[in-house]
Write an enzyme that holds these catalytic residues in place. Structure first.
Site, PDB file in Angstrom:
ATOM      1  N   CYS A 204      52.254  48.169  42.424  1.00 19.47           N
ATOM      2  CA  CYS A 204      51.998  47.055  43.344  1.00 19.47           C
ATOM      3  C   CYS A 204      50.889  46.174  42.797  1.00 19.47           C
ATOM      4  CB  CYS A 204      51.519  47.546  44.714  1.00 19.47           C
ATOM      5  SG  CYS A 204      52.570  48.733  45.502  1.00 19.47           S
TER       6      CYS A 204
ATOM      7  N   CYS B 222      62.388  47.497  43.600  1.00 18.52           N
ATOM      8  CA  CYS B 222      61.451  46.493  44.097  1.00 18.52           C
ATOM      9  C   CYS B 222      61.765  45.196  43.355  1.00 18.52           C
ATOM     10  CB  CYS B 222      60.032  46.973  43.798  1.00 18.52           C
ATOM     11  SG  CYS B 222      58.767  45.787  44.251  1.00 18.52           S
TER      12      CYS B 222
ATOM     13  N   CYS C 116      45.564  40.356  43.117  1.00 16.43           N
ATOM     14  CA  CYS C 116      46.950  40.532  42.652  1.00 16.43           C
ATOM     15  C   CYS C 116      47.194  39.799  41.340  1.00 16.43           C
ATOM     16  CB  CYS C 116      47.901  40.010  43.723  1.00 16.43           C
ATOM     17  SG  CYS C 116      49.648  40.105  43.258  1.00 16.43           S
TER      18      CYS C 116
ATOM     19  N   CYS D  97      53.523  33.094  42.060  1.00 17.51           N
ATOM     20  CA  CYS D  97      53.357  33.161  43.514  1.00 17.51           C
ATOM     21  C   CYS D  97      52.313  32.137  43.932  1.00 17.51           C
ATOM     22  CB  CYS D  97      52.893  34.561  43.923  1.00 17.51           C
ATOM     23  SG  CYS D  97      52.742  34.755  45.725  1.00 17.51           S
TER      24      CYS D  97
ATOM     25  N   CYS E  98      46.353  35.574  46.472  1.00 16.50           N
ATOM     26  CA  CYS E  98      45.552  36.773  46.821  1.00 16.50           C
ATOM     27  C   CYS E  98      44.700  37.159  45.605  1.00 16.50           C
ATOM     28  CB  CYS E  98      46.467  37.936  47.217  1.00 16.50           C
ATOM     29  SG  CYS E  98      47.526  37.546  48.636  1.00 16.50           S
TER      30      CYS E  98
ATOM     31  N   GLU F 178      60.051  40.101  37.196  1.00 15.51           N
ATOM     32  CA  GLU F 178      60.140  41.536  36.959  1.00 15.51           C
ATOM     33  C   GLU F 178      60.743  42.256  38.158  1.00 15.51           C
ATOM     34  OE1 GLU F 178      56.252  42.874  35.699  1.00 15.51           O
ATOM     35  OE2 GLU F 178      56.108  41.254  34.248  1.00 15.51           O
TER      36      GLU F 178
HETATM   37  N1  SAH Z   1      54.094  38.372  48.819  1.00 21.85           N
HETATM   38  C1  SAH Z   1      54.570  39.519  49.560  1.00 21.85           C
HETATM   39  C2  SAH Z   1      55.376  40.465  48.704  1.00 21.85           C
HETATM   40  C3  SAH Z   1      54.573  41.207  47.638  1.00 21.85           C
HETATM   41  S1  SAH Z   1      54.508  42.869  48.086  1.00 21.85           S
HETATM   42  C4  SAH Z   1      53.405  40.208  50.223  1.00 21.85           C
HETATM   43  O1  SAH Z   1      52.272  39.772  50.015  1.00 21.85           O
HETATM   44  O2  SAH Z   1      53.593  41.129  51.016  1.00 21.85           O
HETATM   45  C5  SAH Z   1      53.327  43.515  46.974  1.00 21.85           C
HETATM   46  C6  SAH Z   1      52.275  44.308  47.708  1.00 21.85           C
HETATM   47  O3  SAH Z   1      51.301  44.781  46.769  1.00 21.85           O
HETATM   48  C7  SAH Z   1      51.540  43.470  48.728  1.00 21.85           C
HETATM   49  O4  SAH Z   1      51.213  44.230  49.830  1.00 21.85           O
HETATM   50  C8  SAH Z   1      50.291  43.110  47.935  1.00 21.85           C
HETATM   51  O5  SAH Z   1      49.252  42.674  48.763  1.00 21.85           O
HETATM   52  C9  SAH Z   1      50.008  44.406  47.233  1.00 21.85           C
HETATM   53  N2  SAH Z   1      49.107  44.273  46.092  1.00 21.85           N
HETATM   54  C10 SAH Z   1      48.761  43.147  45.429  1.00 21.85           C
HETATM   55  N3  SAH Z   1      47.884  43.429  44.439  1.00 21.85           N
HETATM   56  C11 SAH Z   1      47.663  44.756  44.495  1.00 21.85           C
HETATM   57  C12 SAH Z   1      46.881  45.650  43.715  1.00 21.85           C
HETATM   58  N4  SAH Z   1      46.136  45.221  42.695  1.00 21.85           N
HETATM   59  N5  SAH Z   1      46.908  46.960  44.041  1.00 21.85           N
HETATM   60  C13 SAH Z   1      47.675  47.402  45.059  1.00 21.85           C
HETATM   61  N6  SAH Z   1      48.448  46.622  45.820  1.00 21.85           N
HETATM   62  C14 SAH Z   1      48.449  45.300  45.543  1.00 21.85           C
END
Ligand code: SAH
Length: 329
Positions: A314, A61, A75, A68, A72, A48
């Site tokens: 995000c 973005c 996410c 992935c 985490c 996406e």
């Molecule tokens: N893998 C990279 C790129 C992804 S950026 C990274 O981890 O930085 C996407 C961003 O959204 C990251 O900062 C991630 O931690 C954050 N993110 C993940 N799940 C989220 C959620 N449920 N709400 C808000 N931010 C989230």
């Protein structure tokens, strides 16, 4: 390509492909100013990309991997596990999609767009202004392909996009940060920090067991010393997990303890992801957290929320084609 010999065309048909991603669905939110595309790859995987238009500026973005591997817990992409690396072309393709999509916006501007201060076609930029590698996947886990996509987009004969308009976000892979600090291109760096306490961070982000906070911040300080560029830290605020003022104090401590460096904290109230059992911090808590950081001299802002209604915010990119198709129809 009828100027090529027929036999050669046959050969190409069998052995070569030009396009990479196939556009499956485009969902619209925020009065048409946020648009999420779901693409399928030649196999069965999907990725996406999200276009976000603001007055005078437009950001895309993009994803660097399908799924992935980083795991985490908060996410949606992590729930898919690792599916496959994207090629440089796959990554760049998402930017081309966003540019074409952006060009359609002035003609079909939704009245709701004015809620986001986009009042007429003159507020919509003709060209994308920012590319952020913050979609699905971990760019530094697919470093070479990610970096080649930047070259394609930066090339004057390609997209001719300025290096300073790229931002790459990492979960905290120290070797990637070390590679980037020696890169002659001035690409911006963002770090998903999310906690300043190793036990909380390891609980949220398994990568912390390999690269704990102190090692990560050492690499970041070295990066800023070498490049003289400001980094940003993403800090997702989760109710009862990492959002009390004690955690804000630890965060300010780790960020300033070894001397100040150019940085900025982006606070992101958690976006909803099914089956995590986690919820976002209250507005009041978010503000208190920000104010505390500011009082300690740590610049902090709350990230403007886009795309929550279309599963484009995000952490919400889940490649859920069935759900997206349903919602789009
Ligand atoms: N893998 C990279 C790129 C992804 S950026 C990274 O981890 O930085 C996407 C961003 O959204 C990251 O900062 C991630 O931690 C954050 N993110 C993940 N799940 C989220 C959620 N449920 N709400 C808000 N931010 C989230």
């Amino acid at each position: 390509m009828s100027d090529l010999p027929a036999a050669f065309r046959e050969h190409l048909k069998e052995h070569a492909t030009i396009s990479t991603l196939t556009e499956r669905i485009v969902r619209r939110g925020d009065g048409g100013l946020t648009r999420k595309a779901v693409f399928s790859l030649p196999g069965n995987e999907t990725v996406e990309a999200v276009l976000m238009v603001y007055p005078g500026r437009a950001t895309v973005c993009v994803s660097s991997q399908a799924g992935c591997p980083m795991g985490c817990t908060f996410c949606a992409t992590a729930k898919l596990g690792f599916r496959q690396d994207l090629s440089p072309g796959d990554i760049a393709h998402q930017v081309l999609w966003a540019q074409r999509e952006l060009e359609k916006i002035p003609e079909d501007l939704d009245p709701q767009a004015s809620r986001h201060r986009v009042n007429g076609p003159e507020d919509v930029p003709a060209r994308l202004t920012n590319v952020v590698f913050m979609g699905m996947g971990e760019p530094f886990n697919n470093y070479e392909n990610w970096r080649k996509s930047v070259d394609l987009l930066h090339d004057p004969d390609g997209f001719n996009f300025g290096a300073r308009n790229f931002t790459v976000s990492t979960v905290g892979l120290v070797p990637g940060i070390q590679k980037l600090m020696d890169d002659p291109l001035q690409i911006n760096l963002a770090i998903s920090l999310h906690a300043a306490d190793d036990s909380i961070r390891s609980d949220m982000m398994p990568v912390n067991r390999k690269y704990p906070i102190a090692d990560l911040l050492d690499a970041v300080r070295e990066y800023t010393a070498k490049t003289r560029r400001r980094v940003s830290f993403e800090y997702v605020l989760i109710d009862g997990k990492n959002d009390d003022l004690e955690e804000a104090r630890k965060l300010a401590d780790v960020l300033v303890s070894k001397g100040k460096f150019p940085m900025h904290v982006n606070l992101i109230p958690l976006n909803p992801v099914a089956d995590t059992g986690m919820t976002r911090s209250s507005r009041q808590r978010v503000n208190e957290f920000r104010d505390y950081l500011e009082s300690r001299g740590v610049p902090a802002t709350v990230r403007i929320q886009r795309g929550v209604d279309i599963d484009a915010a995000c952490g919400q990119l889940a490649g859920d084609v069935a759900k997206d198709l349903n919602a789009a129809s």
